[in-house]
Design a protein around this motif. Structure first.
Motif: not given
Length: 271
Positions: A100-125
């Motif tokens: 979502m942060a990437r999509m919003l940034a691509a649309e020219g919107e500001e995302v001053p905070l993104l917090v990722i809590v204990d998220a395993a990288l996708p595709g690793t399991q």
């Protein structure tokens, strides 16, 4: 085109005039795991959560991380047309919040905070067989990890290898491994959404870098190699909270997460 659904936004703490924090549901589809944190944040801090399609038992689940990110981004912009936007997500929710942060940034919107809590990288399991996944669903449903679920393991000791999920949940119900208000039929309904999200997570691939600021909060008992977000976030700060993937939302872990998020919210809005 994915139609936005403002109804999927749930107020976890509606009052306040600060820039809202929007939290993305984990694999369960419910954002209410963030309620305790929301009420530990500074006065005047609104917090909202996204509920996944299918959690209501009526709508169809979405089958990819990208589709979830597109829907929640559309719903966010329908409710709040322009940023800045502050996002948080735990587990699967962290991956969706990242996209979502990437999509919003691509649309020219500001995302001053993104917090990722204990998220395993996708595709690793890989996606385990259904009987193993059903067992893991029960751990997740009860908010415990594999090595801290004696009640579940005892209840399922007699379940044959390769059993259908319905058999697993019937054994859990009969032996009292789950609260009595949650029968096997209810568990099967919740499992369908859970499995859809697990498959989406395991099949997703990260294909770019997010250039905005982000904080990764790792549970100290989680597997380090599954949490290396540094190749995908150019401005990453890593923090640690006591506990494992589930207990990090209780006791000392909850206190630590709330303090980290509260500080980050203050710094993001200050400048």
């Amino acid at each position: 085109m994915i139609e936005p659904s403002v109804g999927s936004l749930v107020a976890l703490r509606a009052e306040g005039d600060r820039l809202p924090l929007h939290c993305v549901h984990p694999v369960s589809g419910s954002p209410f795991c963030y309620s305790a944190m929301a009420h530990r944040l500074r006065d005047g801090q609104p917090v909202f959560g996204f509920e996944a399609p299918g959690f209501d038992g009526a709508s169809e689940p979405l089958t990819s991380i990208r589709a979830l990110a597109e829907l929640h981004t559309a719903s966010l912009r329908a409710a709040r047309p322009h940023g800045p936007y502050q996002l948080l997500g735990w587990s699967l929710g962290g991956v969706v919040a990242y996209e979502m942060a990437r999509m919003l940034a691509a649309e020219g919107e500001e995302v001053p905070l993104l917090v990722i809590v204990d998220a395993a990288l996708p595709g690793t399991q890989s996606v385990p067989p259904d009987d193993e996944l059903a067992r893991y669903f029960l751990y997740d449903f009860l908010g415990v990890t594999r090595d801290r679920a004696p009640g579940v393991d005892k209840a399922l000791a007699g379940v044959r290898p390769g059993a259908e999920p319905a058999e697993v949940f019937e054994a859990a119900e009969v032996h009292g491994a789950v609260p009595e208000e949650f029968d096997a039929e209810f568990l099967m309904e919740r499992y369908a959404l859970f499995r859809t999200h697990v498959v989406a997570m395991r099949e997703h691939r990260l294909d770019a870098v997010h250039d905005g600021p982000a904080i990764l909060i790792k549970a100290e008992d989680s597997v380090e190699r599954l949490l290396d977000w540094s190749p995908y976030v150019s401005r990453l700060t890593v923090r640690t909270a006591p506990g494992d993937h589930h207990s990090v939302w209780q006791g000392a872990g909850l206190t630590a997460i709330s303090a980290i998020v509260d500080q980050a919210l203050g710094e993001a809005t200050a400048g």
